[in-house]
Design an enzyme around this catalytic site. Structure first.
Site, PDB file in Angstrom:
ATOM      1  N   PHE A 111      -3.562  57.282  12.056  1.00  0.00           N
ATOM      2  CA  PHE A 111      -3.767  57.242  10.603  1.00  0.00           C
ATOM      3  C   PHE A 111      -3.337  55.910   9.991  1.00  0.00           C
ATOM      4  O   PHE A 111      -3.731  55.579   8.885  1.00  0.00           O
ATOM      5  CB  PHE A 111      -3.034  58.408   9.921  1.00  0.00           C
ATOM      6  N   LYS A 112      -2.518  55.145  10.720  1.00  0.00           N
ATOM      7  CA  LYS A 112      -2.055  53.856  10.206  1.00  0.00           C
ATOM      8  C   LYS A 112      -3.230  52.937   9.830  1.00  0.00           C
ATOM      9  O   LYS A 112      -3.090  52.073   8.985  1.00  0.00           O
ATOM     10  CB  LYS A 112      -1.178  53.140  11.247  1.00  0.00           C
ATOM     11  N   ASP A 113      -4.378  53.140  10.489  1.00  0.00           N
ATOM     12  CA  ASP A 113      -5.534  52.299  10.181  1.00  0.00           C
ATOM     13  C   ASP A 113      -5.971  52.425   8.722  1.00  0.00           C
ATOM     14  O   ASP A 113      -6.483  51.464   8.147  1.00  0.00           O
ATOM     15  CB  ASP A 113      -6.720  52.678  11.073  1.00  0.00           C
TER      16      ASP A 113
END
Ligand code: PLP
Length: 462
Positions: A111-113
């Site tokens: 999810f960091k993207d």
């Protein structure tokens, strides 16, 4: 929108300044001076819009007046154009009233993207307009670093250094950091754990000479712009299930508290979120805090969900700031107590404020593996170990309100843990199938501030 520090003694900044500064000069974290409200009709109007359109409407009020709608729209398009799924954050169903928001369709499969791809665009835009250069330094337990290196590789006027704990990230995570060959990205393997990496980054920020000399900026989840980008998928998921007409709850696999704090912001804007459930692995300081009212370090141990192996959960400071009615002096004292004594009691009023919003739970290693296995058998869905921690805790909190568990990473990022649970190794998506064949490039470094700072100065002088 103006931004203030959680410790109350740093300059008030604009959105762009807060983004470029990262950690406030008083050691605190920036938060918006007030939370923009989204009325029910505006939330209802998000139904049916693309992810990008929702992102624009949710984030715009937090930004500066000088940001044009066209520029912001274009940056959002570029940030999410590289995602594999047209919905960006699609929902699937795990069981009765239990849903999964798949946040792993970005370029590094976590999810960091969502935040990092956007931040790359925002930084490049700001540096171009200002004619400046910056040095980004980040600590990672695995996913932030790969997302940052992917987002910043090859960008102009930006050097990016990522500190990761040697031997404590998965092979896929490591390779995602060490295989990009652009000269402006640097993977540093620190001899220590994630908290040591995070402490080294904090120490560099407190070394004001160094900080100013190299133009230091943080892209860790202390960076407000990252939290903001994560607010968006709380809206798209909730609206897909009937918000604002029907409330929903979220369970969030938690480490540094950035993701779940984004949920708190969505809730404060008016999105009807009933509960935000903190899911922890065996490193359960946040669960213990909510249970007992005492925030107390006990040491970190390695788990099969390494991105949550964190004890000093930096964004929890933002939640405390809100729970203490934005009393920066009180937060300063708590943080001093934490570094001096290793813990502090949360005041009764603040504890009640936290408990009104946040639930919590933990999953042991065995429970995490058993959940991967059970959900695979029941639904055919393969969860990564972090998402499985979330699903386990979510199941303990199911009720009349739809529960959305955030699936924070793709199972192929943690193939050993998944294979141990299900017997099958989840394959990497096609576009990165050659990851294991690409040459690696990394620098091993001691847990020593002077050594790290010299290395950074040498590299940027080149
Ligand atoms: C970063 C990360 C988390 C923890 O998120 P926080 O915002 O730090 O609480 C959970 N799962 C995965 C896969 C992550 O990469």
């Amino acid at each position: 929108m103006k931004y203030v520090s959680t410790r109350g003694r740093a300059p008030v900044l604009s959105f762009e300044e807060a983004m470029l500064t990262g950690l406030a000069r008083d050691g605190g974290l920036y938060v918006p001076q007030s939370i923009p409200q989204m009325p029910k009709a505006e939330i209802a109007a998000l139904a049916g819009l693309s992810y990008e359109e929702v992102a624009f409407r949710v984030m715009r009020p937090f930004m500066d007046a000088q940001m044009t709608d066209t520029r912001l729209g274009e940056m959002i398009e570029r940030a999410y154009g590289g995602f594999e799924h047209a919905a960006r954050a699609p929902l699937t169903q795990l069981g009765p009233n239990h849903f999964l928001a798949e946040l792993f369709h970005g370029p590094t499969l976590a999810f960091k993207d969502f935040a990092m791809q956007l931040i790359g665009q925002l930084f490049q835009d700001a540096m171009k307009r200002r004619g400046e250069r910056i040095t980004i330094v980040g600590a990672t337990s695995g996913d932030t670093g790969s997302a940052a290196i992917e987002a910043f590789r090859g960008l102009d006027n930006v050097e990016c250094f990522i500190l990761f704990p040697q031997g404590r990230v998965s092979e896929v995570q490591r390779r995602q950091m060490t295989t990009p060959d652009e000269a402006n990205v640097h993977a540093l393997a620190l001899d220590g754990d994630f908290d040591d990496c995070q402490a080294a980054v904090k120490a560099m920020f407190n070394d004001f000479d160094f900080r100013d000399r190299v133009g230091l900026t943080a892209v860790n989840s202390i960076n407000w712009a990252r939290v903001l980008a994560q607010v968006v998928y709380f809206f798209t998921s909730a609206v897909a299930l009937g918000a604002p007409h029907r409330p929903v709850s979220f369970t969030v696999p938690t480490g540094n508290f950035g993701d779940i704090f984004a949920g708190y912001i969505a809730r404060s804007m008016g999105l009807p979120i009933e509960r935000l459930v903190v899911a922890t692995n065996r490193n359960d300081i946040l669960h213990r805090t909510l249970q007992s009212g005492r925030h107390e370090k006990q040491g970190v141990s390695s788990t099969i969900s390494p991105s949550m192996d964190i004890e000093v959960s930096s964004n929890f400071e933002r939640a405390l700031f809100m729970a203490y009615d934005r009393d920066g002096a009180a937060i300063s004292r708590l943080m001093e107590e934490l570094s001096r004594d290793g813990g502090f009691p949360v005041s009764q009023g603040a504890l009640e404020a936290l408990r009104e919003i946040y639930g919590s739970g933990r999953a042991s290693e065995e429970e995490t593996g058993a959940t991967i296995r059970a959900i695979h058998a029941e639904t055919g869905e393969t969860l990564c170990p972090h998402s499985a921690v979330g699903a386990k805790v979510a199941r303990e909190h199911l009720g009349a309100t739809p529960m959305i568990t955030l699936a924070t990473a793709h199972p192929a990022k943690f193939p050993d843990a998944v294979a141990a649970a299900t017997g099958a190794r989840p394959p990497l998506p096609k576009r990165m199938a050659d990851l294991y064949d690409r040459p690696e490039r990394l620098t091993a470094i001691a847990n020593d501030l002077g050594a790290i700072e010299s290395l950074i100065e040498e590299r940027i002088a080149k």
